[in-house]
Each structure stands twice: as C-alpha cells, then as structure tokens.
Scaffold this active site. Structure first.
Site, PDB file in Angstrom:
ATOM      1  N   ASP A   1      -7.334  18.955 -13.941  1.00  0.00           N
ATOM      2  CA  ASP A   1      -7.623  17.628 -14.492  1.00  0.00           C
ATOM      3  C   ASP A   1      -7.346  17.719 -15.995  1.00  0.00           C
ATOM      4  OD1 ASP A   1      -8.776  15.385 -15.690  1.00  0.00           O
ATOM      5  OD2 ASP A   1     -10.425  15.282 -14.256  1.00  0.00           O
TER       6      ASP A   1
ATOM      7  N   ARG B   1       0.841  -1.206   0.000  1.00  0.00           N
ATOM      8  CA  ARG B   1       0.000   0.000   0.000  1.00  0.00           C
ATOM      9  C   ARG B   1       0.874   1.253   0.000  1.00  0.00           C
ATOM     10  NH1 ARG B   1      -1.570   1.678   4.450  1.00  0.00           N
ATOM     11  NH2 ARG B   1      -2.235  -0.311   5.325  1.00  0.00           N
TER      12      ARG B   1
ATOM     13  N   LYS C   1      -8.212   6.618 -19.382  1.00  0.00           N
ATOM     14  CA  LYS C   1      -8.520   7.135 -20.708  1.00  0.00           C
ATOM     15  C   LYS C   1      -7.293   7.003 -21.626  1.00  0.00           C
ATOM     16  CE  LYS C   1     -12.323   8.007 -18.554  1.00  0.00           C
ATOM     17  NZ  LYS C   1     -12.628   9.281 -17.951  1.00  0.00           N
TER      18      LYS C   1
ATOM     19  N   TYR D   1     -16.064  17.204 -15.065  1.00  0.00           N
ATOM     20  CA  TYR D   1     -16.543  15.819 -15.150  1.00  0.00           C
ATOM     21  C   TYR D   1     -17.716  15.616 -14.186  1.00  0.00           C
ATOM     22  CZ  TYR D   1     -16.145  10.711 -15.125  1.00  0.00           C
ATOM     23  OH  TYR D   1     -16.385   9.362 -15.229  1.00  0.00           O
TER      24      TYR D   1
END
Ligand SMILES: *Cc1c(COP(=O)(O)O)cnc(C)c1O
Length: 396
Positions: free
Chosen positions: A187, A62, A212, A115
């Site tokens: 972003d 992690r 994407k 978004y």
C-alpha cells in the site's frame, strides 16, 4: 495518449495527457463522462468478438467503461505499470488485490504499522475466511522473514506508514517474498508515484487509496491496484464479481485531480519539509516523525528509496491535554481524518485513522494520546507556520 504523448514523458506531463486521445473523442481535451451502463453491439458477430476477447470493445460498465479505462491508463502511466484497475475506494482496492491471492489454509505476513481499517480487515475478516495472518514484530526485514512459512502467499506492507511515517525496505521484502514463492503487496498511498515507485523496487502489486494524493481534493473516494498485466487479470476478474467499481462521474473528478498531481505533490513535499523543520525546532514539541528530517529513524532508507517525503507528519506533545489543545487551537488546519488533499488537516490519530484500533493495541503501535498528526496541504507555508506558532503558544 494525445497526439504526441509518449510513455517516456515526465510525470507532470503524463499526469495531464496519459489516457486521453482527443482525436477519439471529437477533440475533447478532457475525458468525456460515458454515463452509460450498456454499450450496444453493432451486431451479434461484433458482440461475440468482444465476449471472446478477439476484439476490444465495451459491453457493460461493471466490466469496462471508457472513462474508467482512461483514468486507469493515466495512473498506470504515472506508476510506469503495465496495468491499473480502479476500485470504489482504497479499502475496495486492498480487498481486491488480496482476494485473488488467498484461499483457506493460506497465510499472510503483515507488517505492524498499517492503516486502521486494513488492520481490522486482517484481524476480524481474513481469519474468518480461513486465512492465518502472522504479524511481524517490527518493520525490519529479519522480523518479517521470521514469520514466513511454506504456507505464506503474501507479504503485506505499507510505506510510508501512518502516522509515524516509517519507511519499509521494499527490495529486502521483495527478496524474502519471492524466495518463499509469495507476492509482495504494498500500500503506497502515502508516497505516491512522484515520491516512490514500489513496483520498480520489487512489489508485485501496488495499492493506492486514490482518495488521497492522486485525487487530492478531498471530494472523491477511489482506490487502485497497479502491476503487471498478468497479475491484474485476476484482480479485474475479482472486481467484476465483487462489483466495487468506480462510477464514471467520480472517475472524471479523479482524472481532473490527477492532471495537477505533479504540481500539488511538489508543493506537499515543500510544505511537509518546512513544517517538519519548524516543529522540530519548537520548544513545546517533542519528537517529530518525518522522513525528511535527518534524525528520523528511517531517513537513510527514505533518501535511498524516495525522491520526496510528502506532506504527512506527526509529533509528540508533552501531554494529552497539550495535544488536544494544539489540534483545537489551529485556525487553518481542519480537524479530521484523511491526508493528501489541498487543505491542511490535523488530528490525534486515536480519534481518526486509528479510532477503530483498541487503545491498548494503539499504544503498542506507538500511537499514544500525546501524538498529533498533520497533513500539510498546498497553502502558503508561511501561513501554516504562523498558525501553528499561535496554536503552540500556550503549550510551552
Ligand atoms: C485512506 C487509506 C486507505 C483507505 O482508503 P479509502 O479510500 O478511504 O477506502 C488505505 N490505506 C491507506 C494508507 C490510507 O491512507
């Protein structure tokens, strides 16, 4: 780095080589998957050295994992960033970039076209944590500046935007943010490192939905935050506490996807321009939103700030029925959300990326039922154009 790779190598080369030194992995030319949560220390002294930061090493996945780290280095090289941190999705990266910057009483200034799920995060979740979100009335820097107060900690922008593919003036926003002692968080998912470099234009943190263009194959959810090492320290610390990290298997797919990023993006840019020009000349199609078209509202800004215009575009049909018909009548375009994959996609944004936005708010954003959005994949442009031609046939 491989034996001869350098940071000065060009993007398409870095995409293949950055982050992997085969000599460190038995000569492997693709990054091995380190499917291990725990990494054994040689002895207690060695463990203490890693814990205290005196030595670099791996303890628990992690926190740090070799496969994940290789992909982070590859992405940082593509962006020319000092550092990059991967997250389990683009949304985990959005929250991971913002959480360390905001606390109760702070304000965030948001640009209007963002978004759909980020919009939901800003309207439903951030206010519950005591953060006030102020919405600029437009993307214009003056309207953004009007929302800044002494409590502003973050200006949040997306560029290009979805689905109207508007372009935001990043140097102007960076100046406004920095004058107010705030950070500019961008972003940049829909641009990507080949088409734009937000960090070089003044952004403090750059977010990607690596789902994407960066991965590009529609088979992995991934997110990333890029920036200076000093900025990324708090982001990594948050991600360890939040736990939304990537699995090494998925990271391996992301690295395989990134290797062809330069090739794919070149083709997305070519297909995007070809399809946008075809649609703009078609009698059944109204306004086409694509920054590579000279009549796009932000064409001049796009030409200044970007070196390619991507595969995303949207266009207006005469009626909601016509929009629905085109979506259903195409043969090669899959109906669905997302963008940036090898396969072309088509949708009415109200049914996909902005489904979670209430219809009246959607219309306010300029996203009506007559709007159709396309993500141009990497197929042959002629086939895509033939397909759109037949789908538009009955709409004249
Ligand atoms: C898809 C997308 C996101 C969310 O990314 P996920 O990987 O789906 O969580 C955020 N911002 C933009 C601009 C996107 O296109």
């Amino acid at each position: 780095m491989t034996k001869d790779a350098r940071h000065s190598d060009r993007l398409g080369t870095l995409a293949v080589h950055a982050g992997l030194d085969p000599r460190a992995h038995e000569g492997a030319v693709t990054m091995p998957i380190y499917q291990s949560v725990t990494f054994a220390a040689p002895d207690t002294e060695g463990l203490e050295a890693v814990n205290s930061g005196k030595a670099r090493g791996f303890v628990y996945s992690r926190v740090r994992n070799p496969t994940v780290m290789a992909a982070e280095q590859r992405l940082a090289a593509l962006e020319g960033a000092q550092s990059a941190a991967l997250f389990a999705s683009g949304m985990a990266a959005v929250t991971g970039a913002l959480a360390p910057l905001l606390q109760a009483g702070d304000e965030l200034v948001a640009l209007p076209d963002i978004y759909g799920v980020t919009l939901r995060y800003f309207t439903e979740l951030l206010p519950r944590q005591g953060v006030t979100v102020r919405w600029a009335t437009s993307l214009a820097p003056g309207d953004v500046a009007a929302c800044v107060t002494e409590k502003t900690r973050v200006i949040y922008a997306e560029t290009p935007t979805n689905p109207l593919v508007r372009i935001v003036d990043l140097p102007a926003l960076a100046a406004i943010a920095h004058q107010a002692g705030a950070k500019l968080v961008v972003d940049g998912t829909l641009g990507g490192p080949m088409n734009q470099r937000p960090l070089e234009l003044g952004a403090d943190l750059l977010i990607h939905s690596a789902t994407k263009y960066l991965n590009g194959h529609g088979d992995v959810l991934a997110g990333a935050v890029c920036g200076a090492r000093s900025e990324l320290r708090a982001v990594r610390s948050f991600s360890q506490a939040n736990g939304g990290v990537m699995d090494p298997h998925a990271v391996w797919l992301l690295m395989r996807g990134m290797a062809t990023y330069g090739l794919r993006m070149t083709r997305h840019n070519e297909n995007g321009q070809r399809l946008a020009e075809f649609l703009a000349a078609h009698p059944a199609v109204g306004k086409v939103h694509y920054p590579g078209l000279a009549n796009h509202d932000d064409h001049a800004l796009a030409a200044k700030q970007m070196t390619g215009f991507g595969g995303l575009m949207s266009f207006e049909m005469a009626s909601a029925e016509a929009a629905r018909h085109v979506v259903d009548a195409t043969r090669l375009f899959a109906i669905g959300p997302s963008v940036g994959g090898v396969e072309s996609l088509i949708s009415q944004p109200g049914n996909t990326s902005h489904y979670s936005v209430p219809p009246e708010k959607r219309r306010e954003m300029g996203i009506g039922d007559t709007l159709v959005r396309i993500s141009a994949g990497i197929e042959e442009a002629e086939d895509l154009i033939e397909d759109l031609t037949q789908a538009l046939e009955d709409c004249k």
